[in-house]
Design a protein around this motif. Structure first.
Motif, PDB file in Angstrom:
ATOM      1  N   VAL A 185       5.764  13.573  61.967  1.00  0.00           N
ATOM      2  CA  VAL A 185       6.531  12.358  61.779  1.00  0.00           C
ATOM      3  C   VAL A 185       7.533  12.625  60.675  1.00  0.00           C
ATOM      4  CG1 VAL A 185       6.428   9.918  61.174  1.00  0.00           C
ATOM      5  CG2 VAL A 185       4.557  10.966  62.468  1.00  0.00           C
ATOM      6  N   GLY A 186       8.787  12.424  60.966  1.00  0.00           N
ATOM      7  CA  GLY A 186       9.844  12.650  59.990  1.00  0.00           C
ATOM      8  C   GLY A 186      11.073  13.202  60.666  1.00  0.00           C
ATOM      9  N   ARG A 187      12.115  13.382  59.900  1.00  0.00           N
ATOM     10  CA  ARG A 187      13.367  13.888  60.454  1.00  0.00           C
ATOM     11  C   ARG A 187      13.344  15.411  60.481  1.00  0.00           C
ATOM     12  NH1 ARG A 187      14.043  15.106  55.709  1.00  0.00           N
ATOM     13  NH2 ARG A 187      15.520  14.958  54.094  1.00  0.00           N
ATOM     14  N   VAL A 188      14.043  15.995  61.434  1.00  0.00           N
ATOM     15  CA  VAL A 188      14.150  17.448  61.489  1.00  0.00           C
ATOM     16  C   VAL A 188      15.172  17.877  60.433  1.00  0.00           C
ATOM     17  CG1 VAL A 188      14.862  19.425  62.881  1.00  0.00           C
ATOM     18  CG2 VAL A 188      13.526  17.586  63.912  1.00  0.00           C
ATOM     19  N   ALA A 189      14.792  18.811  59.599  1.00  0.00           N
ATOM     20  CA  ALA A 189      15.686  19.330  58.565  1.00  0.00           C
ATOM     21  C   ALA A 189      15.726  20.849  58.696  1.00  0.00           C
ATOM     22  CB  ALA A 189      15.199  18.933  57.178  1.00  0.00           C
ATOM     23  N   PRO A 190      16.896  21.420  59.013  1.00  0.00           N
ATOM     24  CA  PRO A 190      16.976  22.880  59.084  1.00  0.00           C
ATOM     25  C   PRO A 190      16.817  23.480  57.686  1.00  0.00           C
ATOM     26  CG  PRO A 190      19.151  21.906  59.384  1.00  0.00           C
ATOM     27  CD  PRO A 190      18.175  20.776  59.300  1.00  0.00           C
ATOM     28  N   PRO A 191      16.121  24.610  57.588  1.00  0.00           N
ATOM     29  CA  PRO A 191      15.941  25.219  56.267  1.00  0.00           C
ATOM     30  C   PRO A 191      17.218  25.899  55.775  1.00  0.00           C
ATOM     31  CG  PRO A 191      15.019  26.628  57.962  1.00  0.00           C
ATOM     32  CD  PRO A 191      15.460  25.365  58.653  1.00  0.00           C
ATOM     33  N   THR A 192      17.293  26.063  54.479  1.00  0.00           N
ATOM     34  CA  THR A 192      18.343  26.864  53.855  1.00  0.00           C
ATOM     35  C   THR A 192      17.800  28.279  53.732  1.00  0.00           C
ATOM     36  OG1 THR A 192      19.121  24.969  52.598  1.00  0.00           O
ATOM     37  CG2 THR A 192      19.764  27.150  51.793  1.00  0.00           C
ATOM     38  N   LEU A 193      18.571  29.263  54.201  1.00  0.00           N
ATOM     39  CA  LEU A 193      18.110  30.650  54.220  1.00  0.00           C
ATOM     40  C   LEU A 193      18.781  31.480  53.138  1.00  0.00           C
ATOM     41  CD1 LEU A 193      18.200  31.365  58.068  1.00  0.00           C
ATOM     42  CD2 LEU A 193      16.278  30.550  56.689  1.00  0.00           C
ATOM     43  N   THR A 194      18.011  32.371  52.538  1.00  0.00           N
ATOM     44  CA  THR A 194      18.516  33.341  51.571  1.00  0.00           C
ATOM     45  C   THR A 194      17.867  34.683  51.884  1.00  0.00           C
ATOM     46  OG1 THR A 194      18.657  31.628  49.871  1.00  0.00           O
ATOM     47  CG2 THR A 194      18.734  33.911  49.118  1.00  0.00           C
ATOM     48  N   VAL A 195      18.668  35.740  51.995  1.00  0.00           N
ATOM     49  CA  VAL A 195      18.121  37.085  52.194  1.00  0.00           C
ATOM     50  C   VAL A 195      18.211  37.840  50.873  1.00  0.00           C
ATOM     51  CG1 VAL A 195      18.333  39.280  53.414  1.00  0.00           C
ATOM     52  CG2 VAL A 195      18.736  37.148  54.637  1.00  0.00           C
ATOM     53  N   LEU A 196      17.060  38.318  50.416  1.00  0.00           N
ATOM     54  CA  LEU A 196      17.008  39.114  49.181  1.00  0.00           C
ATOM     55  C   LEU A 196      17.091  40.588  49.553  1.00  0.00           C
ATOM     56  CD1 LEU A 196      14.107  37.220  47.377  1.00  0.00           C
ATOM     57  CD2 LEU A 196      16.574  36.820  47.188  1.00  0.00           C
ATOM     58  N   PRO A 197      18.029  41.332  48.961  1.00  0.00           N
ATOM     59  CA  PRO A 197      18.193  42.752  49.301  1.00  0.00           C
ATOM     60  C   PRO A 197      17.116  43.609  48.649  1.00  0.00           C
ATOM     61  CG  PRO A 197      19.699  42.160  47.549  1.00  0.00           C
ATOM     62  CD  PRO A 197      18.986  40.885  47.952  1.00  0.00           C
ATOM     63  N   PRO A 198      16.994  44.841  49.114  1.00  0.00           N
ATOM     64  CA  PRO A 198      16.026  45.757  48.491  1.00  0.00           C
ATOM     65  C   PRO A 198      16.525  46.207  47.131  1.00  0.00           C
ATOM     66  CG  PRO A 198      17.330  46.921  50.109  1.00  0.00           C
ATOM     67  CD  PRO A 198      17.730  45.473  50.208  1.00  0.00           C
ATOM     68  N   SER A 199      15.611  46.712  46.327  1.00  0.00           N
ATOM     69  CA  SER A 199      15.997  47.257  45.027  1.00  0.00           C
ATOM     70  C   SER A 199      16.585  48.652  45.222  1.00  0.00           C
ATOM     71  CB  SER A 199      14.776  47.332  44.098  1.00  0.00           C
ATOM     72  OG  SER A 199      13.888  48.332  44.556  1.00  0.00           O
ATOM     73  N   GLY A 200      17.358  49.097  44.255  1.00  0.00           N
ATOM     74  CA  GLY A 200      17.918  50.444  44.296  1.00  0.00           C
ATOM     75  C   GLY A 200      16.840  51.513  44.320  1.00  0.00           C
ATOM     76  N   VAL A 201      15.736  51.269  43.636  1.00  0.00           N
ATOM     77  CA  VAL A 201      14.622  52.220  43.606  1.00  0.00           C
ATOM     78  C   VAL A 201      14.050  52.388  45.016  1.00  0.00           C
ATOM     79  CG1 VAL A 201      12.285  52.608  42.724  1.00  0.00           C
ATOM     80  CG2 VAL A 201      14.063  51.708  41.208  1.00  0.00           C
ATOM     81  N   GLU A 202      13.888  51.267  45.733  1.00  0.00           N
ATOM     82  CA  GLU A 202      13.365  51.332  47.099  1.00  0.00           C
ATOM     83  C   GLU A 202      14.270  52.162  48.003  1.00  0.00           C
ATOM     84  OE1 GLU A 202      10.842  47.963  49.308  1.00  0.00           O
ATOM     85  OE2 GLU A 202      12.796  47.303  48.592  1.00  0.00           O
ATOM     86  N   VAL A 203      15.571  51.935  47.895  1.00  0.00           N
ATOM     87  CA  VAL A 203      16.524  52.656  48.738  1.00  0.00           C
ATOM     88  C   VAL A 203      16.404  54.159  48.489  1.00  0.00           C
ATOM     89  CG1 VAL A 203      18.970  53.008  49.271  1.00  0.00           C
ATOM     90  CG2 VAL A 203      18.104  50.693  48.875  1.00  0.00           C
ATOM     91  N   GLN A 204      16.254  54.554  47.225  1.00  0.00           N
ATOM     92  CA  GLN A 204      16.113  55.971  46.892  1.00  0.00           C
ATOM     93  C   GLN A 204      14.825  56.574  47.457  1.00  0.00           C
ATOM     94  OE1 GLN A 204      16.441  56.021  42.635  1.00  0.00           O
ATOM     95  NE2 GLN A 204      18.671  55.766  42.663  1.00  0.00           N
ATOM     96  N   GLN A 205      13.814  55.746  47.683  1.00  0.00           N
ATOM     97  CA  GLN A 205      12.539  56.233  48.216  1.00  0.00           C
ATOM     98  C   GLN A 205      12.553  56.324  49.741  1.00  0.00           C
ATOM     99  OE1 GLN A 205       9.706  53.519  46.487  1.00  0.00           O
ATOM    100  NE2 GLN A 205       9.740  54.562  44.521  1.00  0.00           N
TER     101      GLN A 205
END
Length: 160
Positions: free
Chosen positions: A34-54
């Motif tokens: 019960v309630g109104r449909v509300a689309p979510p707000t999306l945010t994509v968090l990038p990988p860390s530089g350390v992860e990319v190097q691995q």
């Protein structure tokens, strides 16, 4: 049938006692929102530089302030649907506004991350798709995220 009559009788008796069980009314497998449909707000968090190097990276899509909780998050890499090494958390109800937040993670090998774009999409039956795209080419210093509606028109841009 006899079972249906007894089920109706239970609901009727409970209603007389000023208590109505939604389980008896709708059945055990039906969900009522019960309630109104509300689309979510999306945010994509990038990988860390350390992860990319691995050689392996993890991206996180945060979906905030959506309703109801059954929006599905999915990923696209360079425009193609991507489902391997993806996980989604269940919706978490926020007490302050009665809206839901949830997340999805995507793990990619470095060569897959080097593609042009990664997109997170939120879908719900009979609702327009909500999406946000992270452009890999702009992640050396910072990443730019473009929020898009189903039509693909840009509605917001922000760096982080």
């Amino acid at each position: 049938t006899e079972r249906a009559q007894s089920l109706q009788q239970e609901v009727f008796v409970q209603a007389l006692n000023e208590f109505v069980s939604l389980w008896y009314t709708f059945g055990g497998g039906t969900k009522l929102s019960v309630g109104r449909v509300a689309p979510p707000t999306l945010t994509v968090l990038p990988p860390s530089g350390v992860e990319v190097q691995q050689g392996k990276v993890t991206l996180v899509c945060l979906a905030n302030k959506g309703f109801p909780s059954d929006w599905t998050l999915s990923w696209k890499v360079d425009g193609s649907s991507w489902s391997s090494e993806v996980s989604q958390s269940p919706g978490l109800l926020q007490k302050d506004d009665s809206l839901y937040s949830w997340s999805s993670t995507l793990t990619l090998q470095e060569d897959q991350w080097l593609k042009n774009t990664v997109t997170c999409e939120a879908t719900k039956e009979s609702q327009p798709t909500v999406s946000t795209t992270l452009r890999r080419g702009q992640c050396t210093e910072h990443c730019t995220q473009i929020s898009e509606s189903q039509s693909g028109s840009s509605t917001a841009e922000g760096g982080f």
